[in-house]
Write a protein that holds these residues in place. Structure first.
Motif, mmCIF file in Angstrom:
data_model
loop_
_atom_site.group_PDB
_atom_site.id
_atom_site.type_symbol
_atom_site.label_atom_id
_atom_site.label_comp_id
_atom_site.label_asym_id
_atom_site.label_seq_id
_atom_site.Cartn_x
_atom_site.Cartn_y
_atom_site.Cartn_z
ATOM 1 N N SER A 1 -4.138 0.399 -2.483
ATOM 2 C CA SER A 1 -4.529 1.604 -3.205
ATOM 3 C C SER A 1 -4.335 2.816 -2.301
ATOM 4 C CB SER A 1 -5.995 1.508 -3.648
ATOM 5 O OG SER A 1 -6.846 1.320 -2.528
ATOM 6 N N GLY A 2 -4.214 3.961 -2.906
ATOM 7 C CA GLY A 2 -3.997 5.186 -2.149
ATOM 8 C C GLY A 2 -2.830 5.970 -2.707
ATOM 9 N N ALA A 3 -2.813 7.271 -2.436
ATOM 10 C CA ALA A 3 -1.802 8.150 -3.019
ATOM 11 C C ALA A 3 -0.395 7.781 -2.586
ATOM 12 C CB ALA A 3 -2.110 9.602 -2.647
ATOM 13 N N ASP A 4 -0.218 7.334 -1.352
ATOM 14 C CA ASP A 4 1.125 7.071 -0.827
ATOM 15 C C ASP A 4 1.386 5.581 -0.662
ATOM 16 O OD1 ASP A 4 3.507 8.367 -0.121
ATOM 17 O OD2 ASP A 4 3.137 8.031 2.009
ATOM 18 N N ALA A 5 0.603 4.751 -1.338
ATOM 19 C CA ALA A 5 0.704 3.299 -1.171
ATOM 20 C C ALA A 5 1.540 2.667 -2.280
ATOM 21 C CB ALA A 5 -0.688 2.671 -1.155
ATOM 22 N N VAL A 6 2.060 1.494 -1.982
ATOM 23 C CA VAL A 6 2.659 0.658 -3.016
ATOM 24 C C VAL A 6 1.512 -0.069 -3.707
ATOM 25 C CG1 VAL A 6 4.116 -1.346 -3.455
ATOM 26 C CG2 VAL A 6 4.827 0.359 -1.774
ATOM 27 N N PRO A 7 1.414 0.003 -5.024
ATOM 28 C CA PRO A 7 0.294 -0.670 -5.694
ATOM 29 C C PRO A 7 0.231 -2.147 -5.324
ATOM 30 C CG PRO A 7 1.494 0.723 -7.235
ATOM 31 C CD PRO A 7 2.294 0.694 -5.976
ATOM 32 N N GLY A 8 -0.963 -2.616 -5.000
ATOM 33 C CA GLY A 8 -1.124 -4.018 -4.634
ATOM 34 C C GLY A 8 -0.884 -4.914 -5.826
ATOM 35 N N GLN A 9 -0.006 -5.862 -5.674
ATOM 36 C CA GLN A 9 0.334 -6.749 -6.774
ATOM 37 C C GLN A 9 -0.876 -7.570 -7.193
ATOM 38 O OE1 GLN A 9 3.769 -9.105 -6.029
ATOM 39 N NE2 GLN A 9 3.593 -10.297 -7.894
ATOM 40 N N LEU A 10 -1.095 -7.710 -8.495
ATOM 41 C CA LEU A 10 -2.199 -8.496 -9.026
ATOM 42 C C LEU A 10 -1.705 -9.880 -9.417
ATOM 43 C CD1 LEU A 10 -4.079 -5.888 -11.269
ATOM 44 C CD2 LEU A 10 -4.768 -6.762 -9.039
ATOM 45 N N TYR A 11 -2.376 -10.897 -8.915
ATOM 46 C CA TYR A 11 -2.070 -12.273 -9.272
ATOM 47 C C TYR A 11 -3.195 -12.773 -10.172
ATOM 48 C CZ TYR A 11 1.190 -11.909 -5.375
ATOM 49 O OH TYR A 11 2.193 -11.505 -4.528
ATOM 50 N N ARG B 1 -9.759 -14.409 -13.516
ATOM 51 C CA ARG B 1 -9.934 -13.555 -12.348
ATOM 52 C C ARG B 1 -8.572 -13.165 -11.776
ATOM 53 N NH1 ARG B 1 -15.081 -15.919 -8.915
ATOM 54 N NH2 ARG B 1 -16.356 -16.564 -10.691
ATOM 55 N N THR B 2 -8.603 -12.166 -10.922
ATOM 56 C CA THR B 2 -7.355 -11.690 -10.314
ATOM 57 C C THR B 2 -7.505 -11.600 -8.797
ATOM 58 O OG1 THR B 2 -8.021 -9.374 -10.575
ATOM 59 C CG2 THR B 2 -6.689 -10.338 -12.338
ATOM 60 N N VAL B 3 -6.374 -11.690 -8.134
ATOM 61 C CA VAL B 3 -6.299 -11.502 -6.690
ATOM 62 C C VAL B 3 -5.342 -10.349 -6.446
ATOM 63 C CG1 VAL B 3 -5.583 -12.498 -4.495
ATOM 64 C CG2 VAL B 3 -6.739 -13.928 -6.183
ATOM 65 N N GLN B 4 -5.756 -9.375 -5.621
ATOM 66 C CA GLN B 4 -4.898 -8.230 -5.318
ATOM 67 C C GLN B 4 -4.418 -8.304 -3.879
ATOM 68 O OE1 GLN B 4 -6.675 -4.303 -5.446
ATOM 69 N NE2 GLN B 4 -4.705 -3.343 -5.911
ATOM 70 N N LYS C 1 8.465 -6.077 -6.763
ATOM 71 C CA LYS C 1 7.808 -6.020 -8.074
ATOM 72 C C LYS C 1 7.102 -4.698 -8.342
ATOM 73 C CE LYS C 1 7.133 -11.004 -8.547
ATOM 74 N NZ LYS C 1 6.170 -12.106 -8.779
ATOM 75 N N GLU C 2 6.538 -4.084 -7.284
ATOM 76 C CA GLU C 2 5.713 -2.893 -7.491
ATOM 77 C C GLU C 2 6.255 -1.638 -6.806
ATOM 78 O OE1 GLU C 2 3.261 -3.143 -9.516
ATOM 79 O OE2 GLU C 2 3.042 -5.332 -9.644
ATOM 80 N N GLY C 3 7.346 -1.780 -6.048
ATOM 81 C CA GLY C 3 7.819 -0.666 -5.235
ATOM 82 C C GLY C 3 8.381 0.509 -6.007
ATOM 83 N N LYS C 4 8.763 0.308 -7.267
ATOM 84 C CA LYS C 4 9.360 1.399 -8.040
ATOM 85 C C LYS C 4 8.387 2.564 -8.188
ATOM 86 C CE LYS C 4 11.867 2.395 -12.320
ATOM 87 N NZ LYS C 4 12.406 1.836 -13.581
ATOM 88 N N GLN C 5 7.086 2.263 -8.286
ATOM 89 C CA GLN C 5 6.093 3.330 -8.431
ATOM 90 C C GLN C 5 6.012 4.201 -7.178
ATOM 91 O OE1 GLN C 5 2.311 2.295 -10.337
ATOM 92 N NE2 GLN C 5 3.087 0.229 -10.672
ATOM 93 N N ARG C 6 6.368 3.608 -6.023
ATOM 94 C CA ARG C 6 6.296 4.352 -4.766
ATOM 95 C C ARG C 6 7.619 5.039 -4.426
ATOM 96 N NH1 ARG C 6 7.204 6.300 -0.403
ATOM 97 N NH2 ARG C 6 6.002 6.121 1.526
ATOM 98 N N PHE C 7 8.746 4.353 -4.714
ATOM 99 C CA PHE C 7 10.053 4.863 -4.291
ATOM 100 C C PHE C 7 10.896 5.416 -5.432
ATOM 101 C CE2 PHE C 7 8.909 1.623 -1.108
ATOM 102 C CZ PHE C 7 8.890 2.439 0.012
ATOM 103 N N GLY C 8 10.450 5.258 -6.660
ATOM 104 C CA GLY C 8 11.124 5.894 -7.782
ATOM 105 C C GLY C 8 12.284 5.126 -8.366
#
Length: 306
Positions: free
Chosen positions: A102-112, A118-121, A175-182
């Motif tokens: 989590s965080g403004a400049d972070a890659v969202p933590g993948q949820l399993y 339940r989920t694991v982040q 899987k989640e990097g597009k939100q950080r790198f566009g």
């Protein structure tokens, strides 16, 4: 600083290679890293080691000063080596100390998602992420981890549920990097970079060239890379002829071997690691915390040091 040397080396590399240095980075107003000659690189290493000591190490003794001088020499050699590598590579650092979670400049933590709802982040920090964007727009990313000890990616240990951290980071970026790198990311592999003050055993009459060659052998990376020729050549121009930096070998017939995997193999590895994470999460949830570590032999048991 003996206990702090690993942290210091991480910090120096982060400051020197950060593609977007902030105002608190001593390198922000300096000449670009890749344009520095050996003398300027020594000055940079000295500046960064002194700055780290001023910020984080209150000790001030003769022994302390000696250890810092030794660290400056080792960091100078490492920074020059990384400069030489990057000057013959199309991969460039895109982020240092990249947060996953989590965080403004972070890659969202993948949820399993587990079977009981339940989920694991995934939460962590990538020492460095390098990228290469092909002319067709494909963005390749590799994950680089700095190691002050000896470290190799052992797929037998991954199979047993160990040593999965770097692979989890790589697949999370895909899987989640597009939100950080566009844009979408394709995994190019993981690399461990030795970042330690190496003491070499050598004859007294060894030449500077031989000493440099021996030092580079100690600094050669380990890890696992995508076996696409274009990607390997983007990482190192001579990767398919006479690799100097990557964990690959080329025989007389021109065949490339080493720590390589196809895109299909990386995909199946990602699926396997995800299943392992589900299994580990279920066992933790069920209270399985027995002191029963996985070990290959009696000497390899972590209980020996616990």
């Amino acid at each position: 600083p003996t206990d702090q040397s690993g942290t210091l080396m991480h910090w120096v590399l982060q400051m020197a290679l950060d593609p977007h240095p902030g105002p608190d980075n001593p390198c922000a107003a300096l000449q670009p890293y890749l344009e520095l000659d050996d003398e300027a690189m020594a000055a940079l290493a000295g500046l960064l080691v002194d700055e780290y000591a001023k910020r984080f190490l209150p000790e001030d003794t003769a022994r302390f000063a000696y250890l810092l001088s030794r660290l400056k020499k080792s960091m100078t050699g490492l920074l020059c080596y990384l400069r030489d590598e990057q000057n013959q590579s199309r991969f460039r650092p895109v982020a240092c100390e990249l947060k996953i979670g989590s965080g403004a400049d972070a890659v969202p933590g993948q949820l399993y998602h587990l079977s009981d709802g339940r989920t694991v982040q995934l939460v962590g920090t990538v020492d460095r992420a390098d990228e290469w964007v092909e002319e067709n727009g494909t963005r390749w990313v590799r994950v680089v981890d700095y190691k002050t000890g000896t470290k190799k990616l052992d797929l037998k240990e991954v199979y047993c549920g160990l040593d999965c951290q770097m692979l989890l980071y790589l697949f999370a970026l895909k899987k989640e990097g597009k939100q950080r790198f566009g844009m979408d990311i394709e995994p190019a592999g993981v690399l461990y970079l030795p970042a330690r003050d190496e003491i070499l055993s050598a004859e007294r009459n060894i030449t500077p060239e031989q000493l440099q060659s021996q030092r580079e052998k100690e600094l050669r990376r380990t890890g696992l890379l995508l076996c696409e020729p274009e990607v390997l050549q983007a990482m190192e121009h001579e990767a398919l002829q006479s690799p100097r930096f990557l964990p690959v070998r080329v025989n007389r017939e021109g065949d490339v071997s080493g720590a390589l995997a196809s895109a299909d193999q990386l995909g199946r590895l990602g699926q396997y690691v995800e299943r392992l994470l589900h299994q580990i999460a279920r066992e933790v949830r069920d209270g399985n915390i027995d002191a029963d570590p996985c070990c290959h032999n009696e000497d390899g048991s972590v209980c020996k040091y616990c």
